[in-house]
Design a protein around this motif. Structure first.
Motif, PDB file in Angstrom:
ATOM      1  N   ARG A 177       2.347   1.698  -3.506  1.00  0.00           N
ATOM      2  CA  ARG A 177       1.375   2.219  -4.486  1.00  0.00           C
ATOM      3  C   ARG A 177       1.041   3.685  -4.238  1.00  0.00           C
ATOM      4  NH1 ARG A 177      -2.440  -2.982  -6.124  1.00  0.00           N
ATOM      5  NH2 ARG A 177      -0.776  -3.963  -7.345  1.00  0.00           N
ATOM      6  N   VAL A 207       0.541   0.765 -13.718  1.00  0.00           N
ATOM      7  CA  VAL A 207      -0.024  -0.340 -12.931  1.00  0.00           C
ATOM      8  C   VAL A 207      -1.545  -0.292 -13.098  1.00  0.00           C
ATOM      9  CG1 VAL A 207      -0.325  -1.309 -10.617  1.00  0.00           C
ATOM     10  CG2 VAL A 207       1.863  -0.273 -11.275  1.00  0.00           C
ATOM     11  N   ASP A 221       4.304  -5.108 -10.008  1.00  0.00           N
ATOM     12  CA  ASP A 221       3.927  -3.759 -10.451  1.00  0.00           C
ATOM     13  C   ASP A 221       4.962  -3.190 -11.418  1.00  0.00           C
ATOM     14  OD1 ASP A 221       1.667  -3.893  -8.937  1.00  0.00           O
ATOM     15  OD2 ASP A 221       2.343  -2.521  -7.363  1.00  0.00           O
ATOM     16  N   LYS A 257       0.842  -1.221   0.000  1.00  0.00           N
ATOM     17  CA  LYS A 257       0.000   0.000   0.000  1.00  0.00           C
ATOM     18  C   LYS A 257       0.871   1.263   0.000  1.00  0.00           C
ATOM     19  CE  LYS A 257      -0.685   0.230   5.027  1.00  0.00           C
ATOM     20  NZ  LYS A 257      -1.669   0.309   6.123  1.00  0.00           N
ATOM     21  N   LYS A 270       1.542   6.697  -7.005  1.00  0.00           N
ATOM     22  CA  LYS A 270       0.545   7.721  -7.342  1.00  0.00           C
ATOM     23  C   LYS A 270       1.155   9.121  -7.346  1.00  0.00           C
ATOM     24  CE  LYS A 270      -3.426   5.157  -5.488  1.00  0.00           C
ATOM     25  NZ  LYS A 270      -4.436   5.115  -4.413  1.00  0.00           N
ATOM     26  N   LEU A 312      -4.830   1.001 -10.338  1.00  0.00           N
ATOM     27  CA  LEU A 312      -4.138   1.633  -9.223  1.00  0.00           C
ATOM     28  C   LEU A 312      -5.045   2.640  -8.521  1.00  0.00           C
ATOM     29  CD1 LEU A 312      -1.340   2.000  -7.776  1.00  0.00           C
ATOM     30  CD2 LEU A 312      -0.869   3.826  -9.410  1.00  0.00           C
TER      31      LEU A 312
END
Length: 236
Positions: free
Chosen positions: A95, A142, A132, A92, A99, A145
């Motif tokens: 990711r 990815v 990923d 987490k 972002k 996402l």
């Protein structure tokens, strides 16, 4: 073009390195630019300036893969992102990092959208990170996402750069496509791995995009003249 005046290239790169070290927010680098190092900078520079080009730098730790990538990215006027692995760093967190980097490469970077993501085998604390990375090398991003409401928020912020690029059709699908295409065009990966041990063989077998969708640059052992140059600088 073929380099015909190597001392002139070395002088140019040393000037760039000095300029890099004057930047307040960048990690300072004390490098000796011997011939092999200069050759690697030229290779990495060419790779990250290819359209959707990604580099796979293979060599043992301490061979200069990260530092030379940073200098090549600086010369190319690109942002550099690198993970800071902390205790409990999970998928987490990875990711969320992606972002932030995606949005910087797509529209938040303003005049400096081009971005290099340095990822090393030491960063693969969970193997799902490599899945990923494989998706980024294969498709550019990815999949899945973002949640739908996150994409809606991005579309609101994207309206001005979207119109500035000459687009008129403001449908969600068209704006999403614009966002992800910007990421694919502006984000370049520099994957640094050591060829020593079983993990490297396993990664190459399980994640074929590492070798299929990158340009490989092998960082071999430093030659004697390189060791001499480094010794002369630090002893001097």
């Amino acid at each position: 073009e073929e380099v015909t005046d190597f001392p002139k290239l070395r002088e140019y790169l040393n000037d760039k390195l000095e300029h890099y070290n004057m930047q307040p927010k960048l990690i300072k680098m004390d490098l000796v630019l011997f011939k092999d190092a200069i050759t690697h900078i030229a290779k990495v520079y060419r790779i990250i300036n290819l359209k959707r080009g990604h580099a796979f730098l293979v060599g043992v730790g301490g061979s200069g893969r990260h530092s030379l990538t940073r200098l090549a990215a600086f010369i190319s006027q690109m942002n550099v992102f690198q993970l800071e692995i902390t205790k409990g760093f999970a998928l987490k967190h990875f990711r969320e990092f992606l972002k932030v980097m995606y949005e910087m490469a797509a529209f938040r970077g303003k005049d400096k959208l081009k971005t290099v993501f340095i990822f090393s085998d030491n960063d693969a604390v969970h193997e799902s990170f490599l899945e990923d990375i494989q998706n980024m090398l294969n498709g550019g991003v990815v999949p899945n996402l973002y949640l739908p409401d996150e994409l809606a928020k991005i579309r609101d912020e994207l309206k001005r750069p979207y119109k500035k690029a000459g687009n008129t059709v403001e449908t969600p699908d068209a704006m999403n496509e614009f966002f992800f295409n910007n990421i694919k065009d502006n984000l370049h990966l520099s994957i640094c791995m050591s060829p020593i041990g079983q993990a490297f063989r396993d990664y190459c077998r399980m994640y074929p995009a590492l070798t299929n969708n990158t340009t490989i640059d092998w960082f071999m052992g430093w030659p004697a003249d390189a060791l001499t140059e480094v010794a002369m600088k630090f002893l001097g």
